[in-house]
Design an enzyme around this catalytic site. Structure first.
Site, PDB file in Angstrom:
ATOM      1  N   ASN A   1      12.869   8.267   8.204  1.00 22.18           N
ATOM      2  CA  ASN A   1      13.700   8.761   9.352  1.00 22.18           C
ATOM      3  C   ASN A   1      15.227   9.263   8.316  1.00 22.18           C
ATOM      4  OD1 ASN A   1      12.355   8.337  11.401  1.00 22.18           O
ATOM      5  ND2 ASN A   1      13.215   6.189  11.725  1.00 22.18           N
TER       6      ASN A   1
ATOM      7  N   ARG B   1       7.121   8.707  12.949  1.00 21.67           N
ATOM      8  CA  ARG B   1       6.805   8.219  11.555  1.00 21.67           C
ATOM      9  C   ARG B   1       5.323   7.762  11.409  1.00 21.67           C
ATOM     10  NH1 ARG B   1      10.601   4.253   8.904  1.00 21.67           N
ATOM     11  NH2 ARG B   1      10.403   3.687  11.084  1.00 21.67           N
TER      12      ARG B   1
END
Length: 96
Positions: free
Chosen positions: A41, A23
């Site tokens: 996520n 990320r």
């Protein structure tokens, strides 16, 4: 109205992509390329991102997403056309 060379895509990245800095790395790469949107996520272990920008920047980000950061093991990246994000810039969203 958006420029004709600007597009938006909803990405879903599958594989070993959580707990490896994916990320944060995608966030940095998107900002580097001038892409707007968000990344988060998902509870199924995938990473999802809404990205918008010029076609060349989105293609470059998609190519990067297929590799990810060194510790990631990307199995596949799916994407669909999407509406551009409402907020400017690129940010992280909460896990879904």
């Amino acid at each position: 109205m958006t420029a004709p060379d600007v597009d938006a895509r909803l990405l879903r990245i599958h594989g070993h992509v959580q707990g490896v800095g994916y990320r944060n790395a995608l966030h940095a790469q998107a900002r580097h390329l001038g892409v707007s949107g968000w990344v988060r996520n998902r509870s199924d272990g995938s990473v999802e991102a809404l990205v918008a920008g010029p076609h060349a920047a989105l293609d470059a980000l998609l190519e990067w997403a297929r590799r990810g950061p060194p510790a990631a093991r990307v199995l596949r990246v799916d994407w669909l056309p999407a509406a551009p994000p409402e907020q400017p810039g690129f940010h992280r969203e909460s896990t879904l």
